[in-house]
Design a protein around this motif. Structure first.
Motif, PDB file in Angstrom:
ATOM      1  N   ASP A  34     -29.960  -6.853   0.991  1.00  0.00           N
ATOM      2  CA  ASP A  34     -30.243  -5.921   0.019  1.00  0.00           C
ATOM      3  C   ASP A  34     -30.186  -4.340   1.013  1.00  0.00           C
ATOM      4  OD1 ASP A  34     -31.176  -4.214  -2.034  1.00  0.00           O
ATOM      5  OD2 ASP A  34     -33.363  -4.983  -2.116  1.00  0.00           O
ATOM      6  N   ALA A  35     -29.083  -4.017   1.141  1.00  0.00           N
ATOM      7  CA  ALA A  35     -28.694  -2.583   1.943  1.00  0.00           C
ATOM      8  C   ALA A  35     -27.621  -1.731   1.237  1.00  0.00           C
ATOM      9  CB  ALA A  35     -28.555  -3.089   3.279  1.00  0.00           C
ATOM     10  N   THR A  36     -27.527  -0.857   1.476  1.00  0.00           N
ATOM     11  CA  THR A  36     -26.306   0.043   1.512  1.00  0.00           C
ATOM     12  C   THR A  36     -24.893  -0.532   1.684  1.00  0.00           C
ATOM     13  OG1 THR A  36     -26.519   1.609   3.133  1.00  0.00           O
ATOM     14  CG2 THR A  36     -27.749   1.941   1.123  1.00  0.00           C
ATOM     15  N   VAL A  37     -24.033  -0.826   0.749  1.00  0.00           N
ATOM     16  CA  VAL A  37     -22.755  -1.199   0.881  1.00  0.00           C
ATOM     17  C   VAL A  37     -21.650  -0.220   0.562  1.00  0.00           C
ATOM     18  CG1 VAL A  37     -21.200  -3.306   0.722  1.00  0.00           C
ATOM     19  CG2 VAL A  37     -23.817  -3.771   0.757  1.00  0.00           C
ATOM     20  N   ARG A  38     -20.676  -0.066   1.029  1.00  0.00           N
ATOM     21  CA  ARG A  38     -19.414   0.631   0.901  1.00  0.00           C
ATOM     22  C   ARG A  38     -18.125   0.062   1.156  1.00  0.00           C
ATOM     23  NH1 ARG A  38     -20.709   6.449   0.365  1.00  0.00           N
ATOM     24  NH2 ARG A  38     -22.730   6.495  -0.377  1.00  0.00           N
ATOM     25  N   ARG A  39     -17.220  -0.050   0.149  1.00  0.00           N
ATOM     26  CA  ARG A  39     -16.127  -0.383   0.331  1.00  0.00           C
ATOM     27  C   ARG A  39     -15.004   0.601   0.279  1.00  0.00           C
ATOM     28  NH1 ARG A  39     -12.884  -5.145  -3.520  1.00  0.00           N
ATOM     29  NH2 ARG A  39     -10.933  -4.739  -2.601  1.00  0.00           N
ATOM     30  N   ILE A  40     -14.139   0.377   1.395  1.00  0.00           N
ATOM     31  CA  ILE A  40     -13.100   1.493   1.646  1.00  0.00           C
ATOM     32  C   ILE A  40     -11.567   0.730   1.347  1.00  0.00           C
ATOM     33  CG2 ILE A  40     -12.061   3.367   2.755  1.00  0.00           C
ATOM     34  CD1 ILE A  40     -14.546   3.558   4.413  1.00  0.00           C
ATOM     35  N   GLN A  41     -10.880   1.150   0.563  1.00  0.00           N
ATOM     36  CA  GLN A  41      -9.651   0.490   0.421  1.00  0.00           C
ATOM     37  C   GLN A  41      -8.742   1.268   1.143  1.00  0.00           C
ATOM     38  OE1 GLN A  41      -8.809  -2.331  -1.431  1.00  0.00           O
ATOM     39  NE2 GLN A  41      -6.857  -2.251  -0.301  1.00  0.00           N
ATOM     40  N   PHE A  42      -8.118   0.896   2.257  1.00  0.00           N
ATOM     41  CA  PHE A  42      -6.978   1.429   3.180  1.00  0.00           C
ATOM     42  C   PHE A  42      -5.719   1.667   2.483  1.00  0.00           C
ATOM     43  CE2 PHE A  42     -10.774   1.664   5.891  1.00  0.00           C
ATOM     44  CZ  PHE A  42     -10.941   2.531   6.747  1.00  0.00           C
ATOM     45  N   THR A  43      -5.338   2.716   2.349  1.00  0.00           N
ATOM     46  CA  THR A  43      -4.010   2.886   1.641  1.00  0.00           C
ATOM     47  C   THR A  43      -3.336   4.141   2.548  1.00  0.00           C
ATOM     48  OG1 THR A  43      -4.898   4.638   0.440  1.00  0.00           O
ATOM     49  CG2 THR A  43      -4.714   2.419  -0.516  1.00  0.00           C
ATOM     50  N   PRO A  44      -1.924   3.929   2.338  1.00  0.00           N
ATOM     51  CA  PRO A  44      -1.350   4.975   3.110  1.00  0.00           C
ATOM     52  C   PRO A  44      -1.571   6.414   3.059  1.00  0.00           C
ATOM     53  CG  PRO A  44       0.378   3.528   2.257  1.00  0.00           C
ATOM     54  CD  PRO A  44      -1.052   3.142   1.749  1.00  0.00           C
ATOM     55  N   ASP A  45      -2.143   6.853   2.023  1.00  0.00           N
ATOM     56  CA  ASP A  45      -2.468   8.268   1.470  1.00  0.00           C
ATOM     57  C   ASP A  45      -3.982   8.673   2.118  1.00  0.00           C
ATOM     58  OD1 ASP A  45      -3.477   6.710  -0.527  1.00  0.00           O
ATOM     59  OD2 ASP A  45      -2.888   8.171  -2.081  1.00  0.00           O
TER      60      ASP A  45
END
Length: 321
Positions: free
Chosen positions: A63-74
């Motif tokens: 139960d904490a802050t979660v972020r997802r980063i989708q790494f793309t060429p741009d």
């Protein structure tokens, strides 16, 4: 925190993640070890074997802050770290945090973005902070990056630079599930997403307590010297162009402490070191050109070299507490 509290909490985390990741106990354990050893995890494998699912499942148990980063060429570095924006009302620049400001950051397909964007994580992963326009901003505690990547042979990938790889405590592979686990997946996931059934079993404060408990695991001088000897051996090996860094040795011992704690021990033994040597060291080493060990090359050659080092470096005779 007592030994019982540690054992019960970690067992609940493993149980929840295992509800989603069928038949991969080693991968689940490695992810938990990385979290409690204050490291970062790199999951490398072919598409479709559950890399992102493991990262999301681990994050869902806390139960904490979660972020997802989708790494793309741009993707831009500022998308990761944040940017300073001018506020007309206050007539000054204010910092807008990027996606890296979370307890758990899922960096999905990290090697599909440019090396410039990948480097945006260097300071965050090593120092737990981000510097933008000369101002330093601390990241939440605890802080864990779980990155996934496809093998370099796949189209549209960029190799992670050596400095980036060295900041990952462990690199693991998922592998294909066995027939029974795959059949069970077909039955269960046809009607529901197993991630929705995961409930948090701990929070950020409890994770900090677990980390503090694992830090107190004892490492004797002979075991420390054993870890150092293994690292030194990689630096002088004729088939390796780049050996293990001092950061790798430090992270190996930190991970071994958690490994021992999960086994219910208050001290590290040499078996803890050897069990973690390949996942902690292999991705940091670079083989010499044209190195081939028993018909293997590249990462497989590095693994073979480490397996030979384990059998040749003397094991301490008095490893206990």
């Amino acid at each position: 925190m007592s030994p019982t509290d540690f054992a019960e909490t970690t067992a609940r985390i493993v149980a929840e993640v295992s509800r989603v990741i069928d038949g991969k106990p080693d991968a689940v354990r490695s992810a938990l070890v990385t979290l409690l050893a204050e490291g970062h995890l790199l999951i490398e494998d072919v598409p479709g074997v559950g890399k992102t699912m493991l990262a999301r499942a681990l994050a869902a148990t806390v139960d904490a802050t979660v972020r997802r980063i989708q790494f793309t060429p741009d993707l831009l570095p500022s998308d990761v770290t944040g940017i300073s924006v001018f506020n007309p009302g206050e007539r000054e620049f204010e910092f807008k945090p990027g996606a890296v400001f979370a307890n758990i950051v899922i960096a999905d397909e990290i090697n599909r973005s440019s090396p410039k964007t990948q480097s945006a994580l260097l300071e965050a992963m090593e120092e737990g902070q981000v510097t933008v326009d000369g101002r330093t901003h601390p990241l939440p505690d605890p802080f864990l990056v779980v990155a996934t990547q496809n093998p370099l042979e796949m189209e549209g990938t960029y190799a992670l630079p050596e400095a980036q790889r060295d900041r990952f405590m462990m690199r693991i592979s998922m592998g294909y599930p066995d027939a029974a686990a795959e059949a069970q997946m077909l039955r269960e996931r046809d009607v529901a997403n197993p991630l929705t059934a995961i409930t948090p079993v701990t929070d950020a404060a409890s994770v900090r307590a677990l980390i503090s408990w694992a830090r107190r695991v004892h490492v004797s001088s002979p075991v420390e010297q054993y870890a150092v000897a293994l690292a030194q051996a990689t630096r002088v090996h004729p088939d390796l162009r780049l050996g293990a860094s001092p950061r790798a040795t430090l992270q190996l011992v930190r991970a071994a402490k958690v490994w021992a704690a999960l086994d219910g021990r208050a001290f590290v033994i040499p078996d803890d070191i050897t069990a973690l040597l390949i996942p902690v060291f292999a991705h940091r080493l670079i083989p010499a050109r044209a190195t081939s060990v028993r018909g293997r090359s590249g990462p497989d050659a590095v693994t073979a070299i480490l397996q030979r080092l384990i059998s040749t470096v003397a094991v301490p005779l008095t490893p206990g507490a």
